[in-house]
Each structure stands twice: as C-alpha cells, then as structure tokens.
Design a protein around this motif. Structure first.
Motif, PDB file in Angstrom:
ATOM      1  N   GLY A  87       6.621  -1.237  -1.390  1.00 14.27           N
ATOM      2  CA  GLY A  87       6.306  -0.350  -2.526  1.00 14.27           C
ATOM      3  C   GLY A  87       5.995   1.039  -2.264  1.00 14.27           C
ATOM      4  N   SER A  88       5.548   1.642  -3.018  1.00 13.68           N
ATOM      5  CA  SER A  88       5.648   3.088  -2.601  1.00 13.68           C
ATOM      6  C   SER A  88       4.415   3.245  -1.559  1.00 13.68           C
ATOM      7  CB  SER A  88       4.696   3.930  -3.982  1.00 13.68           C
ATOM      8  OG  SER A  88       5.515   4.044  -4.988  1.00 13.68           O
ATOM      9  N   GLN A  89       4.626   4.445  -0.644  1.00 15.00           N
ATOM     10  CA  GLN A  89       3.993   4.960   0.357  1.00 15.00           C
ATOM     11  C   GLN A  89       2.921   5.825  -0.266  1.00 15.00           C
ATOM     12  OE1 GLN A  89       3.725   4.144   3.695  1.00 15.00           O
ATOM     13  NE2 GLN A  89       5.347   2.481   3.579  1.00 15.00           N
ATOM     14  N   LYS A 128       1.702   5.574 -12.506  1.00 14.72           N
ATOM     15  CA  LYS A 128       2.444   4.445 -12.845  1.00 14.72           C
ATOM     16  C   LYS A 128       4.067   4.475 -12.652  1.00 14.72           C
ATOM     17  CE  LYS A 128      -0.753   1.848 -15.393  1.00 14.72           C
ATOM     18  NZ  LYS A 128      -1.137   1.416 -17.064  1.00 14.72           N
ATOM     19  N   ALA A 129       4.470   5.536 -13.309  1.00 19.38           N
ATOM     20  CA  ALA A 129       5.935   6.003 -13.220  1.00 19.38           C
ATOM     21  C   ALA A 129       6.604   6.068 -11.843  1.00 19.38           C
ATOM     22  CB  ALA A 129       6.209   7.355 -13.810  1.00 19.38           C
ATOM     23  N   LEU A 130       5.690   6.645 -10.904  1.00 21.12           N
ATOM     24  CA  LEU A 130       6.086   6.841  -9.464  1.00 21.12           C
ATOM     25  C   LEU A 130       6.151   5.369  -8.866  1.00 21.12           C
ATOM     26  CD1 LEU A 130       3.932  10.057  -8.606  1.00 21.12           C
ATOM     27  CD2 LEU A 130       6.583   9.798  -8.663  1.00 21.12           C
ATOM     28  N   LEU A 131       4.956   4.812  -9.121  1.00 16.80           N
ATOM     29  CA  LEU A 131       4.818   3.326  -8.328  1.00 16.80           C
ATOM     30  C   LEU A 131       6.023   2.396  -8.715  1.00 16.80           C
ATOM     31  CD1 LEU A 131       1.183   3.021  -9.181  1.00 16.80           C
ATOM     32  CD2 LEU A 131       2.370   2.795  -6.847  1.00 16.80           C
ATOM     33  N   ARG A 132       6.578   2.540 -10.166  1.00 15.51           N
ATOM     34  CA  ARG A 132       7.427   1.712 -10.603  1.00 15.51           C
ATOM     35  C   ARG A 132       8.881   2.075  -9.981  1.00 15.51           C
ATOM     36  NH1 ARG A 132       4.934   2.143 -15.762  1.00 15.51           N
ATOM     37  NH2 ARG A 132       5.997   4.059 -16.257  1.00 15.51           N
ATOM     38  N   ARG A 133       8.988   3.268  -9.540  1.00 12.07           N
ATOM     39  CA  ARG A 133      10.286   3.932  -8.634  1.00 12.07           C
ATOM     40  C   ARG A 133      10.052   3.836  -7.223  1.00 12.07           C
ATOM     41  NH1 ARG A 133       9.769   8.083 -12.808  1.00 12.07           N
ATOM     42  NH2 ARG A 133       8.983   9.604 -11.093  1.00 12.07           N
ATOM     43  N   ASN A 181       1.963  -3.219  -5.387  1.00 15.10           N
ATOM     44  CA  ASN A 181       2.336  -3.432  -3.810  1.00 15.10           C
ATOM     45  C   ASN A 181       2.374  -2.190  -2.871  1.00 15.10           C
ATOM     46  OD1 ASN A 181       2.678  -6.174  -4.023  1.00 15.10           O
ATOM     47  ND2 ASN A 181       4.690  -5.695  -5.463  1.00 15.10           N
ATOM     48  N   ALA A 182       1.568  -0.868  -3.364  1.00 12.58           N
ATOM     49  CA  ALA A 182       1.788   0.297  -2.653  1.00 12.58           C
ATOM     50  C   ALA A 182       1.211   0.121  -1.053  1.00 12.58           C
ATOM     51  CB  ALA A 182       0.922   1.200  -3.219  1.00 12.58           C
TER      52      ALA A 182
END
Length: 390
Positions: free
Chosen positions: A236-238, A293-298, A325-326
């Motif tokens: 997931g995102s860092q 949320k937009a950043l997390l989805r990407r 899942n970040a």
C-alpha cells in the motif's frame, strides 16, 4: 529551573524520606487532594492526600525502588506522587447512594501531568515514562478481569511496548498497599500473577518480541495473529503521519524532508476553503480525507500533516490508512513551552493563545505500537532537534 526543584523532591539515598510540604510547593495542585473524598469501600484510609502519602511510603519501602538510581528513580517517585492528581476534577458523588467515584482520573491525570511537566522543562523521556505509568497505573489490578474482554497476555504485551512493566508493577503495588480496603490482598495477588505472567512471557523489563513491525502493529490493534509468526503485509502507500501541537514545526519538517511528496493537510484544506480556526472543521476534514483516499487508492506515498493530538483523533486517520494497507511512519514533533507559545504569537495563524492552551487538555503523545515506525523529534531549549528514545 523548575525541573531542578522537581528533581530535589525525589529521595536520592536509600532510607531517605520525602517532604510533602515541599511537594505541594512545587506542585500546588496536590493541596486539593487533602479535601478530596474517596469511596470508603476502596479507600477507608481517607482523602486522596492521605492515600498519596501512604503510596509514597509504600514506594520508598519497595525493593525495586530502592535498587533504582537517577532518572528511573525520579520516574517512579513522580508517578507515585502524581498518579491521582486529577481525582479532585473527576470526583462524582451519587445523589441517591452517596457513592464516591473518580472515573477517568488515570487518563486525564496523564494528560494534565504531561502539560505540567512540559512547562517545567522536564526531559521528554522522563516525562513520558511518568505519564505512561499514570495513564495505566490501575491496569495490573484488573488485568485478569478486563472490562474490554482483553486477555492478560495481550494487556502485558502491548504495555511492554510503551513502558517497563517492572516499573508499572512497582507503582501499582505501592498504590494498592497505600490504602485500606477489603479486597487489598486479592488485588495484590492479582498484581503478583500479572508479574509472573509477564516474566514467563518474555516482557518483564523488556518489550515483548514480535516477528515483524507489521505483526506487532496488527496484534496491538486487536488482530488474531501470533506474535512469533511474520504476518504478510499487503502493499500500500508509504505514509508519514505528522503529530504534534500547533507551532511545533510540522510545516518546517515537510519543507525539509518531504519535497516532491503530496501533502494532506487540514490547514491547507481550510485555507483553500477560506476558513478560520474552528470554523466548519468538518468541511475541511472531508476535503482532506477525500484527497488522502485518492492517494491511497493509487498507492502513492504522501505526508499527512495535522496535529493528531489525541489518540481518538489519530485513530481516525490511522484506521483509514490501515484499511488501505498503508505502511505508516508516525513522526511526533515537540518544542519547549516558551518556544511554542512564542512561535504561535508571531506566525500567521488564526489560532489564539487561549485556544492553544485548551488544546493541552487533549494532548496524548503517540505510543510506539501505534504505527509500523514511530519517531520522536524533540527540540531542546537551545534549538537543537534530536530523536528521543522511547
């Protein structure tokens, strides 16, 4: 410096006593304990002041306390001295039965003592060690009868990641010995069982080992995982989550360490919407969360820049991040009290000093298990920023 007066309160030599009058001079709020009643069922010895002195007497006679020196000795003494500081403010008396209670005094006490010791210039590591004990000083009494349904193993393991259980048990035992109640021996037996469990489980005097940071995090958040088996971490995102009082240096941290990264910020959202401090916070929060949320989805890396001052407010952000899942690094920033209020007075902000003062009543420093990694960046009076050990 007030910290030197505080240090002088702690008996430095084996067999030395303490000066209650001097304690009240340094901490005037202790005087209110003398007129604060307690339930005779749990405190037949009398008011909170009497109880506190009995707790200190029990602490000074404890082998664990007598074996300590320096900052650790100060930690134990201050935790015992201030553990019931907020009982006057939390006292309730049932109008029908006359039953006396002090609900929430441990958690509120930790918050108030944090602000008190921060203003006094007490070093971060010492202050937080004291506050963490105060926040949970009754837990060893009830670890085998948790109202949340948590197992004693879970309680001991999670606590071991934020404090030394041998110090907590020392204060808890002194707290129980410093009172007169019908179930005193039963509770002392529970404390002894809690100690035995911690020793056997490998978390006595040391953090309980975990197979990975992700395994520890998910376990601490209540997942049914085995600490000795690595838990697979979905990509997931860092995300770096900043945390700290306003004017503690979060924007400067972003400028120095997060160039090129997207930033989620409530303050930026307010500015974009033309809002002042305290004005339609919900709309600004909604805008910031939508961006996150937009950043997390990407699965893009970003920084979440907000005060995240209380555990409740942090959890709103962390729950969202972990749902996507970040991989989260919490960076806590702190400056001395004089520096903070001076900065706030001179910066371009709608946050008034009195509003900043009120925020201190919600100030809960993040614990080491709240994220995959937690970093504490504390600025000294000389302006040096250094990582604090926790």
């Amino acid at each position: 410096m007030i910290y030197e007066l505080i240090r002088a309160l702690c008996p430095a030599e084996a067999g030395a006593g303490y000066d209650w009058s001097a304690c009240c001079e340094v901490f005037p709020r202790l005087r209110a304990l003398e007129t604060t009643p307690q339930s005779p069922r749990y405190h037949a010895e009398g008011n909170v002041g009497i109880h506190t002195r009995l707790v200190l007497d029990a602490l000074l006679g404890c082998d664990h306390f007598q074996a300590t020196r320096g900052a650790r000795r100060e930690t134990l003494f201050l935790a015992a001295l201030l553990h019931d500081l907020c009982k006057p403010e939390t006292t309730t008396i049932d109008p029908v039965t006359g039953e006396i209670g002090q609900p929430g005094h441990s958690r509120r006490g930790a918050v108030d003592v944090r602000a008190l010791l921060w203003r006094a210039g007490v070093p971060f590591e010492l202050r937080e060690a004291v506050c963490r004990i105060i926040a949970v000083h009754q837990v060893p009494f009830f670890a085998f009868d948790s109202r949340r349904g948590e197992s004693p193993e879970f309680i001991a393991r999670r606590l071991s990641w934020s404090l030394d259980l041998s110090d907590l048990v020392c204060v808890a035992r002194a707290d129980m010995r410093g009172r007169i109640c019908v179930d005193q021996q039963a509770r002392l037996d529970d404390i002894a069982l809690f100690e035995q469990l911690a020793r056997e489980d490998g978390c006595w005097g040391t953090p309980r080992e975990a197979a990975s940071a992700h395994t520890r995090l998910m376990y601490a958040r209540g997942a049914a995982v085995h600490l000795d088996t690595p838990l697979f971490q979905v990509q997931g995102s860092q995300v770096t989550v900043l945390c700290g009082l306003p004017a503690s240096g979060k924007d400067s941290w972003v400028a120095r360490h997060a160039r090129g990264l997207e930033v989620v910020s409530f303050d930026d959202a307010k500015a974009e919407l033309g809002l002042k401090h305290g004005e339609n916070d919900g709309l600004a929060a909604h805008r910031a969360v939508d961006k996150a949320k937009a950043l997390l989805r990407r699965q893009e890396p970003f920084v979440w820049n907000a005060t995240h001052l209380s555990e409740q407010m942090r959890n709103k952000t962390l729950d969202l991040l972990y749902a996507y899942n970040a991989d989260v690094k919490l960076v806590y920033l702190e400056v001395p009290a004089d520096t903070l209020f001076r900065r706030n007075a001179h910066r371009d902000s709608t946050l008034k000093q009195r509003d900043l003062e009120r925020m201190l009543h919600r100030w809960e420093v993040p614990l080491p298990w709240e994220a995959h990694e937690v970093s504490y960046q504390v600025e000294s009076d000389e302006g040096r920023v250094s990582p604090a050990k926790q």
